[in-house]
Design an enzyme around this catalytic site. Structure first.
Site, PDB file in Angstrom:
ATOM      1  N   SER A  55      -2.811  27.848 -43.397  1.00 14.38           N
ATOM      2  CA  SER A  55      -3.727  27.837 -44.557  1.00 14.38           C
ATOM      3  C   SER A  55      -4.252  29.246 -44.757  1.00 14.38           C
ATOM      4  O   SER A  55      -4.271  30.042 -43.808  1.00 14.38           O
ATOM      5  CB  SER A  55      -4.908  26.912 -44.257  1.00 14.38           C
ATOM      6  OG  SER A  55      -5.916  27.044 -45.234  1.00 14.38           O
ATOM      7  N   TYR A  99     -11.617  23.847 -38.580  1.00 12.67           N
ATOM      8  CA  TYR A  99     -10.415  23.957 -39.421  1.00 12.67           C
ATOM      9  C   TYR A  99      -9.902  25.401 -39.421  1.00 12.67           C
ATOM     10  O   TYR A  99      -8.724  25.644 -39.142  1.00 12.67           O
ATOM     11  CB  TYR A  99     -10.744  23.492 -40.842  1.00 12.67           C
ATOM     12  CG  TYR A  99      -9.541  23.413 -41.755  1.00 12.67           C
ATOM     13  CD1 TYR A  99      -8.621  22.375 -41.638  1.00 12.67           C
ATOM     14  CD2 TYR A  99      -9.322  24.378 -42.745  1.00 12.67           C
ATOM     15  CE1 TYR A  99      -7.519  22.291 -42.481  1.00 12.67           C
ATOM     16  CE2 TYR A  99      -8.222  24.296 -43.594  1.00 12.67           C
ATOM     17  CZ  TYR A  99      -7.324  23.253 -43.456  1.00 12.67           C
ATOM     18  OH  TYR A  99      -6.223  23.172 -44.285  1.00 12.67           O
TER      19      TYR A  99
HETATM   20  N1  LIG Z   1      -4.784  21.049 -49.938  1.00 14.47           N
HETATM   21  C1  LIG Z   1      -5.074  22.290 -49.677  1.00 14.47           C
HETATM   22  O1  LIG Z   1      -5.736  22.957 -50.482  1.00 14.47           O
HETATM   23  C2  LIG Z   1      -4.567  22.955 -48.421  1.00 14.47           C
HETATM   24  C3  LIG Z   1      -4.642  24.345 -48.332  1.00 14.47           C
HETATM   25  C4  LIG Z   1      -4.124  24.982 -47.214  1.00 14.47           C
HETATM   26  C5  LIG Z   1      -3.506  24.261 -46.214  1.00 14.47           C
HETATM   27  N2  LIG Z   1      -3.445  22.907 -46.303  1.00 14.47           N
HETATM   28  C6  LIG Z   1      -2.737  22.203 -45.233  1.00 14.47           C
HETATM   29  O2  LIG Z   1      -1.628  21.525 -45.784  1.00 14.47           O
HETATM   30  C7  LIG Z   1      -1.267  20.426 -44.943  1.00 14.47           C
HETATM   31  C8  LIG Z   1      -1.074  19.191 -45.796  1.00 14.47           C
HETATM   32  O3  LIG Z   1      -2.316  18.799 -46.342  1.00 14.47           O
HETATM   33  P1  LIG Z   1      -2.498  18.210 -47.822  1.00 14.47           P
HETATM   34  O4  LIG Z   1      -3.345  19.145 -48.559  1.00 14.47           O
HETATM   35  O5  LIG Z   1      -1.200  17.816 -48.349  1.00 14.47           O
HETATM   36  O6  LIG Z   1      -3.454  16.964 -47.488  1.00 14.47           O
HETATM   37  P2  LIG Z   1      -3.293  15.391 -47.590  1.00 14.47           P
HETATM   38  O7  LIG Z   1      -2.689  15.021 -48.890  1.00 14.47           O
HETATM   39  O8  LIG Z   1      -4.630  14.842 -47.247  1.00 14.47           O
HETATM   40  O9  LIG Z   1      -2.241  15.066 -46.431  1.00 14.47           O
HETATM   41  C9  LIG Z   1      -2.549  15.217 -45.078  1.00 14.47           C
HETATM   42  C10 LIG Z   1      -1.427  14.558 -44.299  1.00 14.47           C
HETATM   43  O10 LIG Z   1      -1.660  14.734 -42.900  1.00 14.47           O
HETATM   44  C11 LIG Z   1      -1.485  13.478 -42.258  1.00 14.47           C
HETATM   45  N3  LIG Z   1      -2.298  13.378 -41.052  1.00 14.47           N
HETATM   46  C12 LIG Z   1      -3.591  13.707 -40.884  1.00 14.47           C
HETATM   47  N4  LIG Z   1      -3.985  13.458 -39.636  1.00 14.47           N
HETATM   48  C13 LIG Z   1      -2.893  12.952 -38.987  1.00 14.47           C
HETATM   49  C14 LIG Z   1      -2.649  12.507 -37.657  1.00 14.47           C
HETATM   50  N5  LIG Z   1      -3.614  12.537 -36.730  1.00 14.47           N
HETATM   51  N6  LIG Z   1      -1.419  12.053 -37.350  1.00 14.47           N
HETATM   52  C15 LIG Z   1      -0.431  12.005 -38.271  1.00 14.47           C
HETATM   53  N7  LIG Z   1      -0.601  12.435 -39.547  1.00 14.47           N
HETATM   54  C16 LIG Z   1      -1.816  12.889 -39.891  1.00 14.47           C
HETATM   55  C17 LIG Z   1      -1.896  12.449 -43.307  1.00 14.47           C
HETATM   56  O11 LIG Z   1      -1.254  11.220 -43.027  1.00 14.47           O
HETATM   57  P3  LIG Z   1      -2.050   9.829 -42.812  1.00 14.47           P
HETATM   58  O12 LIG Z   1      -3.198   9.817 -43.742  1.00 14.47           O
HETATM   59  O13 LIG Z   1      -0.977   8.808 -43.115  1.00 14.47           O
HETATM   60  O14 LIG Z   1      -2.403   9.860 -41.394  1.00 14.47           O
HETATM   61  C18 LIG Z   1      -1.315  13.076 -44.569  1.00 14.47           C
HETATM   62  O15 LIG Z   1       0.032  12.710 -44.726  1.00 14.47           O
HETATM   63  C19 LIG Z   1      -2.381  20.308 -43.912  1.00 14.47           C
HETATM   64  O16 LIG Z   1      -1.978  20.922 -42.697  1.00 14.47           O
HETATM   65  C20 LIG Z   1      -3.519  21.111 -44.534  1.00 14.47           C
HETATM   66  O17 LIG Z   1      -4.388  21.618 -43.548  1.00 14.47           O
HETATM   67  C21 LIG Z   1      -3.985  22.229 -47.376  1.00 14.47           C
END
Ligand SMILES: NC(=O)c1ccc[n+]([C@@H]2O[C@H](COP(=O)([O-])OP(=O)(O)OC[C@H]3O[C@@H](n4cnc5c(N)ncnc54)[C@H](OP(=O)(O)O)[C@@H]3O)[C@@H](O)[C@H]2O)c1
Length: 253
Positions: free
Chosen positions: A141, A154
């Site tokens: 991130s 985080y």
């Molecule tokens: N959105 C942003 O602005 C942003 C920016 C920078 C980086 N990121 C990173 O991008 C990645 C994807 O996030 P996203 O934004 O797409 O969020 P999201 O839509 O909330 O998806 C998060 C995913 O992580 C899974 N997850 C969370 N805890 C878990 C666990 N203990 N075991 C297995 N799966 C788990 C969730 O699955 P379940 O709910 O089915 O468990 C879900 O599929 C993350 O690493 C996040 O930190 C996000």
């Protein structure tokens, strides 16, 4: 078809970027092992993936646990006979400033965001070596570089992910290429959860959008394109790198 006949594990595939990456990789011909905790959303993504005429499995489990990561690798080998790559994408916020943050939440954030990457690499690397041209794409991130209110666990865990990515690239090149992605604000549930840390969450999302140089939030598709590039032979001379993909926010901070 940039990933034809290749087998990938994608974690956090039940939502947001992980789902976007799963659909893109399926369009490019990859066979997939998908992980998340929510079986209903997992089965829905699996159905969409299979519509793209590739084979895939959804395996439910907490990615912060070593046994889940080993199971994903074992299933890839059992079902497809090999493992070519992985996208370590699952993430958790664990909001709170240092004095507010429950220690259990600190550990849970590190288990989900950082321990999971260690476990998945540890169990995948022997298989990636066997397959030849193995690749790993790790979702960090811009929070690895930049702080946000109440994002202590985080930001620290995402910075750790970058260090681990570079270390793994050093230890396992030239056989395996390992790179990180550092997204800015992408329109997923996690972004809106993250905004709760700000006094006016709706305004915080709006301000993040305005802070980009492209006047929009990222979409899972934007991230999927970069993940595909890093997973395919198009990036065959790239390893140990962290790619910021943020609509220009870091240039504007
Ligand atoms: N959105 C942003 O602005 C942003 C920016 C920078 C980086 N990121 C990173 O991008 C990645 C994807 O996030 P996203 O934004 O797409 O969020 P999201 O839509 O909330 O998806 C998060 C995913 O992580 C899974 N997850 C969370 N805890 C878990 C666990 N203990 N075991 C297995 N799966 C788990 C969730 O699955 P379940 O709910 O089915 O468990 C879900 O599929 C993350 O690493 C996040 O930190 C996000």
């Amino acid at each position: 078809m940039k990933l034809k006949d290749r087998v990938f594990i994608i974690t956090g595939a039940t939502s947001g970027m992980g789902k976007g990456i799963a659909l893109k990789f399926a369009e490019e011909g990859a066979s997939l092992i998908l992980n998340g905790r929510d079986p209903e959303r997992g089965e829905a993504v699996l159905k969409e993936v299979k519509h793209r005429e590739v084979d895939a499995l959804f395996i439910q489990g907490d990615i912060g646990k070593e046994a889940t990561n080993k199971h994903l690798v074992d299933k890839a080998v059992e079902k497809f006979g090999k493992l070519d790559g992985l996208v370590a994408n699952a993430g958790f916020l664990g909001l709170g400033s240092i004095t507010e943050l429950d220690t259990e939440l600190w550990h849970r954030t590190f288990q989900t965001n950082l321990d999971s990457v260690f476990f998945l690499l540890k169990h995948s690397i022997p298989e990636l070596k066997k397959a030849g041209k193995g690749v790993a794409v790790i979702n960090s991130s811009i929070a690895a570089y930049k702080s946000f209110p109440k994002h202590a666990s985080y930001c620290a865990s995402k910075a750790g992910v970058l260090a681990l990515t570079k270390q793994a690239a050093v230890d396992y090149g030239p056989e395996i290429r390992i790179n990180a992605i550092c997204p800015g604000p992408v329109d997923t549930p996690l972004l809106h959860d993250s905004a709760i840390a700000f006094p006016d969450p709706e305004m915080a999302v709006h301000e993040a959008e305005k802070a980009t140089l492209m006047n929009r939030l990222g979409k899972p598709k934007d991230i999927a394109q970069l993940a595909l590039f890093l997973a395919s032979d198009d990036s065959s001379w790239i390893t140990g790198c962290a790619y910021t993909i943020d609509g220009g926010i870091m240039a504007n901070s």
